[in-house]
Design an enzyme around this catalytic site. Sequence first.
Site, PDB file in Angstrom:
ATOM      1  N   ASN A   7       0.881  -1.172   0.000  1.00  0.00           N
ATOM      2  CA  ASN A   7       0.000   0.000   0.000  1.00  0.00           C
ATOM      3  C   ASN A   7       0.916   1.219   0.000  1.00  0.00           C
ATOM      4  OD1 ASN A   7      -1.385   2.327   0.924  1.00  0.00           O
ATOM      5  ND2 ASN A   7      -3.041   1.079   1.735  1.00  0.00           N
ATOM      6  N   GLU A  34      -3.863   2.027  -2.880  1.00  0.00           N
ATOM      7  CA  GLU A  34      -3.892   3.464  -2.594  1.00  0.00           C
ATOM      8  C   GLU A  34      -2.994   4.248  -3.553  1.00  0.00           C
ATOM      9  OE1 GLU A  34      -4.168   4.026   2.102  1.00  0.00           O
ATOM     10  OE2 GLU A  34      -4.962   5.682   0.939  1.00  0.00           O
ATOM     11  N   TYR A 106      -8.105  -3.534  -1.991  1.00  0.00           N
ATOM     12  CA  TYR A 106      -7.975  -2.476  -0.989  1.00  0.00           C
ATOM     13  C   TYR A 106      -9.324  -2.374  -0.284  1.00  0.00           C
ATOM     14  CZ  TYR A 106      -7.460   2.234   0.968  1.00  0.00           C
ATOM     15  OH  TYR A 106      -7.427   3.312   1.815  1.00  0.00           O
ATOM     16  N   ASP A 147      -4.373  -4.708   1.062  1.00  0.00           N
ATOM     17  CA  ASP A 147      -4.671  -4.072   2.342  1.00  0.00           C
ATOM     18  C   ASP A 147      -6.097  -4.445   2.726  1.00  0.00           C
ATOM     19  OD1 ASP A 147      -5.212  -2.455   4.477  1.00  0.00           O
ATOM     20  OD2 ASP A 147      -4.680  -0.564   3.489  1.00  0.00           O
ATOM     21  N   ASN A 149      -7.375  -4.049   5.733  1.00  0.00           N
ATOM     22  CA  ASN A 149      -7.844  -3.174   6.809  1.00  0.00           C
ATOM     23  C   ASN A 149      -8.496  -3.951   7.946  1.00  0.00           C
ATOM     24  OD1 ASN A 149      -7.144  -0.388   6.570  1.00  0.00           O
ATOM     25  ND2 ASN A 149      -8.405  -0.248   4.721  1.00  0.00           N
ATOM     26  N   ASP A 247       2.947   4.700   5.019  1.00  0.00           N
ATOM     27  CA  ASP A 247       2.746   4.212   6.396  1.00  0.00           C
ATOM     28  C   ASP A 247       2.641   2.681   6.436  1.00  0.00           C
ATOM     29  OD1 ASP A 247       0.371   4.636   5.033  1.00  0.00           O
ATOM     30  OD2 ASP A 247      -0.585   5.818   6.615  1.00  0.00           O
ATOM     31  N   HIS A 248       2.563   2.048   5.260  1.00  0.00           N
ATOM     32  CA  HIS A 248       2.614   0.588   5.182  1.00  0.00           C
ATOM     33  C   HIS A 248       4.010   0.153   4.735  1.00  0.00           C
ATOM     34  CE1 HIS A 248      -1.879  -0.220   5.046  1.00  0.00           C
ATOM     35  NE2 HIS A 248      -1.837   1.078   4.860  1.00  0.00           N
TER      36      HIS A 248
END
Length: 256
Positions: A7, A34, A106, A147, A149, A247-248
């Site tokens: 991501n 993303e 995603y 991802d 989540n 951030d991933h």
Amino acid sequence: MKIATYNVNGVNGRLPVLLRWLKEAKPDVVCLQELKAPQEKFPLEAINEAGYQAIWHGQKSWNGVAILSAGAELKEVRRDLPGDAEDLQSRYIEAIVNDMVIGCLYLPNGNPYPGPKFDYKLGWFKRFSEHAKKLLDKGVPAILTGDFNVMPTEKDVYKPERWINDALFREEVREAYKLLVDQGWTDAIRKLYPEETIYTFWDYFRNAYGRDAGLRIDHFLLSPQIEKRLIGAGVNREVRGWEKTSDHAPVWIEIK
DNA sequence: ATGCCCCCGTGCCGGGGA
């Protein structure tokens, strides 16, 4: 053969980091999430120069998914999750590479809980699970990665008690993930490392990476035929420490 | 209860992320 998911949190803002990682890690196939770029702003030229062909489904500002392949032919199967013609968010793309189905997803974040975004997440999850079941029923070798989540268990969160009512950890979402896996998928990281603390995401806030306050939310689900070929898996966590990074961190598997 | 950081764009603030 090495397959990875990453991501990137903005494919153009992250391009130097992405290219450096591709060069160092040399994955054969990469699923990106993303992109945060419209279809025409995908940096195809730079990715071609790095040695990869690509298919992608962009969207202005948000979402966006792509599949990259270094050598093997990339045959697009679909660029939307079936089941809701009104859902226009770019969150799923699927291709056939080396006779394997590669699904790049995603999954919606779902916060805040409760509310319409959480309901959208559960609805998307249900549609995704129905699609996943069809892949298993066909008996084709398949990999679903991206991802999700979702932190599947308490082992996958640095402080589970703080996340109880977060859309990434709500019991409905963990249950949805469990039902999906129980169709017959294998979570590659947990198959090889059942007890280890392994994270794939660290918040930009509060020096989360420095404190190792992370989450495991990027996953590889393998169909039985692929699970038999699994020989390695891991997280390139050092990438999370690079300048101007996502951030991933990238997650990868190796299959024979 | 909220901001922290970082992306994007009808851009210099606000929405969204997780």
